[in-house]
Write a protein that holds these residues in place. Structure first.
Motif: not given
Length: 491
Positions: A291-295, A208-210, A227-231
């Motif tokens: 599960t993925q939170r809104p942030d 979902n974009g992450w 870890r997380m990123s938009r790219s």
């Protein structure tokens, strides 16, 4: 012994899991650890599951290539499927008798393919390669291959270490690229934080974009982090709570189905099958769902499929039970033991100022012995404790009361004033606790195999809104006083 929702092979243990989902079926390749001496060479085995609670052993998938082969030990890797339908396995090969320039056993990336639906595998020795320039030859493992459609290449992440620098902080996720899944060229490091000894079992996926980067480290905490990123190319941010579980759950990697993402790791066994035993490598397969939170941050909990294997809930305490001890301790304990396999759900209303509250598990009649799952709002953590702790002598100061049993079995979490739900799944010696469907703590519990259920408070007040037990054996009848957990005593 295997329990529904968990898997331990006969006369062996589950090491690192390599999950692959296809047509609704999860193919779970794993390192099959027998712990026999002399060592026999590590193979991959495979189990398959659709419902995530029952696992069918398919036997050896990729076996040891023999005493003299570079892949005497077949260690962790990954599976991909090419456009022509061929499955490709990339894995780590290691042989203690083959050493590199650093004097340590070489670790190499090897390649095998299957054209019959992963029933058999053909090795491709010509595709074998070791650490590229600048990396230690004894740390080049856990290849994770995925398709980068935007760049039109296959990418391989590799657990590696720089050849120079502080020894504890040389860990790096190296990267190679390929267009044909046969020839690989070195690329710039995928992630190079210069923080850990190594980043084992890396994987990356988009949701979902992450983008998420998952790895296991043992420098500081021996745990699986993300870890997380938009790219895909970073930068990679650390969320406030960046671990999947605690010390006992390791090497988790994931696969998705129908928009859901599941992590497959192992709950470590302990030497001597006792609570005081040292942690061992490998254990029992356990599945967590993210599960993925809104942030974009992730929460973790057991899958609904596991929860549904338990029967209807039986009240253990009347709803609304208040335990109050402003400067002391208070507990309510059931009059009968729970079953060996049970799911416990507790809802607490925790007011501001309460120091601790939680659950007693497999407790003695007076609640003084057994396991304790303790919510500590002031310390912002969930911990697993027990009593008695290890005793080193006959005197009071020779009881390990000053050393928290939970030093490796604690989970950071926010426990704000208000309602919180604590769920526990006990299956024999396995324990999986979850707070608010977000924070998981898995463990082994060997020393107390039977006992009662209870709730407690320390230095404060707590309202037990609900405390129920769901069994897998013959359900308790609330109308039968011999099996009514609600007949609790307060101590």
């Amino acid at each position: 012994m295997s329990h529904r929702g968990f898997y331990t092979p006969p006369a062996a243990w589950v090491g690192d899991v390599i999950p692959w989902e296809e047509d609704g079926v999860f193919h779970l390749f794993y390192l099959h650890e027998t712990r026999r001496e002399p060592r026999e060479g590590m193979p991959w085995h495979r189990v398959v599951t659709t419902g995530l609670v029952d696992f069918d052993e398919a036997g050896e998938a990729i076996g040891s290539a023999g005493a003299g082969a570079p892949d005497f030990n077949v260690y962790t890797g990954s599976i991909v499927r090419a456009a022509d339908g061929t499955h490709h396995a990339f894995y780590t090969g290691q042989n203690p008798t083959r050493t590199g320039p650093d004097g340590r056993p070489l670790q190499l990336v090897l390649h095998a393919t299957s054209s019959d639906g992963m029933r058999s595998w053909q090795r491709h020795p010509a595709d074998t390669f070791g650490a590229t320039a600048g990396y230690e030859t004894g740390d080049w493992r856990d290849p994770f291959v995925f398709r980068d459609e935007e760049a039109g290449v296959w990418r391989m992440l590799v657990t590696a270490r720089h050849a120079t620098g502080p020894r504890r902080r040389r860990g790096v996720i190296a990267q190679c690229v390929s267009r044909d899944l046969s020839t690989w060229e070195p690329a710039e490091p995928f992630w190079d934080p210069r923080r850990y000894l190594a980043h084992e079992c890396p994987e990356v996926f988009e949701w979902n974009g992450w983008w998420y980067l998952v790895y296991s480290e043992f420098s500081d905490a021996f745990t699986t982090r993300y870890r997380m990123s938009r790219s895909l190319h970073g930068p990679w941010a650390a969320p406030e709570h960046d671990t999947l579980d605690g010390r006992a759950y390791y090497a988790a990697k994931s696969a998705a189905r129908d928009g859901r993402r599941f992590f497959f790791g192992w709950i470590a066994s302990r030497e001597g099958a006792t609570d005081d035993g040292a942690w061992q490598w490998a254990g029992t397969l356990s599945v967590l769902e993210a599960t993925q939170r809104p942030d974009g941050t992730l929460a973790f909990h057991p899958a609904a499929e596991l929860r549904e294997t338990f029967g209807g809930p039986v009240p253990a305490l009347p709803g609304g039970t208040v335990l109050s001890a402003p400067d002391g301790y208070r507990a309510a304990i059931t009059a009968v033991d729970t079953t060996d396999e049970v799911r416990v759900v507790a809802r607490f209303d925790v007011p501001d100022g309460t120091t601790e509250c939680g659950l007693l598990l497999r407790a003695s009649e007076d609640g003084d012995e057994g396991y304790v799952l303790r919510l500590e709002p002031r310390r912002r953590r969930l911990v697993l404790d027990r009593w008695p702790r290890r005793a080193t002598g006959t005197e009071q100061w020779q009881i390990s009361g000053d050393v928290p049993f939970a030093v490796e079995l604690e989970r950071p979490c926010a426990i704000e004033p208000g309602e919180h739900t604590l769920e526990v799944i006990l299956a024999g010696e396995l324990l999986v606790a979850t707070l608010d469907d977000a924070t998981v703590l898995s463990a082994r519990v060997y020393d107390h195999r039977t006992g009662r259920l209870g709730a407690f408070v320390g230095e404060g007040t707590v309202t037990v809104l609900e405390l129920t037990a769901q069994s897998r054996s013959e359900p308790l009848d609330p109308a039968d006083p011999r099996g009514d957990l609600r007949a609790a005593v307060t101590v």
